[in-house]
Design a protein around this motif. Sequence first.
Motif, PDB file in Angstrom:
ATOM      1  N   CYS A  46     -39.936  14.761  18.360  1.00  0.00           N
ATOM      2  CA  CYS A  46     -39.227  14.393  16.933  1.00  0.00           C
ATOM      3  C   CYS A  46     -39.384  15.549  16.240  1.00  0.00           C
ATOM      4  N   ILE A  47     -38.375  15.702  15.231  1.00  0.00           N
ATOM      5  CA  ILE A  47     -38.544  16.780  14.205  1.00  0.00           C
ATOM      6  C   ILE A  47     -38.617  15.890  12.693  1.00  0.00           C
ATOM      7  N   ASP A  48     -38.911  16.569  11.829  1.00  0.00           N
ATOM      8  CA  ASP A  48     -39.126  16.049  10.527  1.00  0.00           C
ATOM      9  C   ASP A  48     -37.881  16.333   9.809  1.00  0.00           C
ATOM     10  N   ALA A  49     -36.837  15.355   9.402  1.00  0.00           N
ATOM     11  CA  ALA A  49     -35.729  15.409   8.724  1.00  0.00           C
ATOM     12  C   ALA A  49     -35.614  16.156   7.497  1.00  0.00           C
ATOM     13  N   ALA A  50     -36.914  15.973   6.856  1.00  0.00           N
ATOM     14  CA  ALA A  50     -36.920  16.703   5.398  1.00  0.00           C
ATOM     15  C   ALA A  50     -37.252  18.095   5.434  1.00  0.00           C
ATOM     16  N   THR A  51     -37.385  18.702   6.796  1.00  0.00           N
ATOM     17  CA  THR A  51     -37.584  20.297   6.703  1.00  0.00           C
ATOM     18  C   THR A  51     -36.044  20.953   6.785  1.00  0.00           C
ATOM     19  N   ILE A  52     -35.223  20.172   6.917  1.00  0.00           N
ATOM     20  CA  ILE A  52     -33.839  20.855   6.711  1.00  0.00           C
ATOM     21  C   ILE A  52     -33.734  22.230   5.906  1.00  0.00           C
ATOM     22  N   ASN A  53     -33.575  23.293   6.097  1.00  0.00           N
ATOM     23  CA  ASN A  53     -33.208  24.692   5.476  1.00  0.00           C
ATOM     24  C   ASN A  53     -32.045  25.180   5.778  1.00  0.00           C
ATOM     25  N   THR A  54     -31.106  25.216   4.833  1.00  0.00           N
ATOM     26  CA  THR A  54     -29.911  26.029   5.075  1.00  0.00           C
ATOM     27  C   THR A  54     -29.832  27.178   4.060  1.00  0.00           C
ATOM     28  N   GLU A  55     -31.001  27.734   3.431  1.00  0.00           N
ATOM     29  CA  GLU A  55     -31.260  28.672   2.465  1.00  0.00           C
ATOM     30  C   GLU A  55     -30.598  28.516   1.307  1.00  0.00           C
ATOM     31  N   ASN A  56     -30.084  27.123   0.949  1.00  0.00           N
ATOM     32  CA  ASN A  56     -29.527  26.982  -0.400  1.00  0.00           C
ATOM     33  C   ASN A  56     -30.331  25.710  -0.751  1.00  0.00           C
ATOM     34  N   GLU A  57     -31.266  25.533  -1.512  1.00  0.00           N
ATOM     35  CA  GLU A  57     -32.056  24.755  -2.217  1.00  0.00           C
ATOM     36  C   GLU A  57     -31.349  23.443  -2.629  1.00  0.00           C
ATOM     37  N   GLN A  58     -30.278  23.592  -3.471  1.00  0.00           N
ATOM     38  CA  GLN A  58     -29.408  22.588  -4.310  1.00  0.00           C
ATOM     39  C   GLN A  58     -28.890  21.743  -2.847  1.00  0.00           C
ATOM     40  N   ARG A  59     -28.187  22.650  -1.723  1.00  0.00           N
ATOM     41  CA  ARG A  59     -27.559  21.892  -0.531  1.00  0.00           C
ATOM     42  C   ARG A  59     -28.566  21.182  -0.023  1.00  0.00           C
ATOM     43  N   ASP A  60     -29.742  21.669   0.486  1.00  0.00           N
ATOM     44  CA  ASP A  60     -30.804  21.105   1.239  1.00  0.00           C
ATOM     45  C   ASP A  60     -31.123  19.725   0.486  1.00  0.00           C
ATOM     46  N   GLU A  61     -31.646  19.814  -0.834  1.00  0.00           N
ATOM     47  CA  GLU A  61     -31.973  18.355  -1.379  1.00  0.00           C
ATOM     48  C   GLU A  61     -30.731  17.595  -1.247  1.00  0.00           C
ATOM     49  N   HIS A  62     -29.534  17.992  -1.549  1.00  0.00           N
ATOM     50  CA  HIS A  62     -28.598  17.091  -1.331  1.00  0.00           C
ATOM     51  C   HIS A  62     -28.499  16.603   0.332  1.00  0.00           C
ATOM     52  N   LEU A  63     -28.481  17.309   1.213  1.00  0.00           N
ATOM     53  CA  LEU A  63     -28.719  16.698   2.661  1.00  0.00           C
ATOM     54  C   LEU A  63     -29.844  15.857   2.932  1.00  0.00           C
ATOM     55  N   LYS A  64     -30.840  15.834   2.072  1.00  0.00           N
ATOM     56  CA  LYS A  64     -31.796  15.011   2.189  1.00  0.00           C
ATOM     57  C   LYS A  64     -31.680  13.614   1.481  1.00  0.00           C
ATOM     58  N   THR A  65     -30.546  13.416   0.811  1.00  0.00           N
ATOM     59  CA  THR A  65     -30.394  12.039   0.112  1.00  0.00           C
ATOM     60  C   THR A  65     -29.722  11.068   1.057  1.00  0.00           C
ATOM     61  N   ASP A  66     -29.366  10.031   0.519  1.00  0.00           N
ATOM     62  CA  ASP A  66     -28.770   8.953   1.482  1.00  0.00           C
ATOM     63  C   ASP A  66     -27.318   9.280   1.585  1.00  0.00           C
ATOM     64  N   ASP A  67     -26.625  10.149   1.178  1.00  0.00           N
ATOM     65  CA  ASP A  67     -25.369  10.841   1.319  1.00  0.00           C
ATOM     66  C   ASP A  67     -25.367  11.147   2.701  1.00  0.00           C
ATOM     67  N   PHE A  68     -26.377  11.915   3.110  1.00  0.00           N
ATOM     68  CA  PHE A  68     -26.519  12.589   4.420  1.00  0.00           C
ATOM     69  C   PHE A  68     -27.535  12.066   5.243  1.00  0.00           C
ATOM     70  N   PHE A  69     -28.864  12.499   5.342  1.00  0.00           N
ATOM     71  CA  PHE A  69     -30.065  12.028   6.361  1.00  0.00           C
ATOM     72  C   PHE A  69     -30.803  10.964   5.715  1.00  0.00           C
ATOM     73  N   ASP A  70     -30.887  10.915   4.454  1.00  0.00           N
ATOM     74  CA  ASP A  70     -31.653   9.602   3.837  1.00  0.00           C
ATOM     75  C   ASP A  70     -33.085   9.689   4.440  1.00  0.00           C
ATOM     76  N   VAL A  71     -33.736  10.908   4.198  1.00  0.00           N
ATOM     77  CA  VAL A  71     -34.901  11.294   4.808  1.00  0.00           C
ATOM     78  C   VAL A  71     -36.087  10.221   4.531  1.00  0.00           C
ATOM     79  N   GLU A  72     -35.942   9.612   3.339  1.00  0.00           N
ATOM     80  CA  GLU A  72     -37.085   8.597   2.734  1.00  0.00           C
ATOM     81  C   GLU A  72     -37.030   7.571   3.796  1.00  0.00           C
ATOM     82  N   LYS A  73     -35.581   7.145   4.056  1.00  0.00           N
ATOM     83  CA  LYS A  73     -35.757   6.027   5.158  1.00  0.00           C
ATOM     84  C   LYS A  73     -35.661   6.428   6.539  1.00  0.00           C
TER      85      LYS A  73
END
Length: 174
Positions: free
Chosen positions: A69-96
């Motif tokens: 397994c990998i930790d979905a919250a570790t996503i890194n595109t070298e753009n902090e704003q984009r990475d935070e958006h990717l973690k939301t329920d719009d994309f990966f929903d890392v909390e769920k």
Amino acid sequence: MMKHIFIWALALLSTQASFAQQTVNTASSTVKFEISNWSIKTVEGTFSGMTGIFNLNTNDLANSNFNVCIDAATINTENEQRDEHLKTDDFFDVEKYPNICFKSTSITKSDNGYTTTGTLTMHGVSKKVNIPFTYNNNTFTGTLEIDRTDFGVGSDGGFMVGEEVSLEIICVVK
């Protein structure tokens, strides 16, 4: 005679130990990805935090398996704003859905190395995938392409975000 049996038993044990289940070296393992953005630009990124077991015996593929397994919250595109958006329920929903996991069901020899077939689970969706890979110096290197919408990731991305994602998995075992 007893000496020969002892030497044979010792050799057998050392051979079995070399094929024992290994664990993932989390610090050295990563998943790299590429996806189109606005159909003119490619966004590259990584996931880290890989954990799990790796059991590859090239002489006994039928009894080899992976559960990683990998930790979905570790996503890194070298753009902090984009990475935070990717973690939301719009994309990966890392909390769920905090993890993206692969569990093998088979491993076979191929012309260029090996292929593992198994279940990839992401965003609460499980799909069967085939991952061609090589294994050298305790490093598994595999590649595959997936359609992110098959997993419900960023379903409303529209033309801004491509659907096909290229993945390179680098799993170092210890």
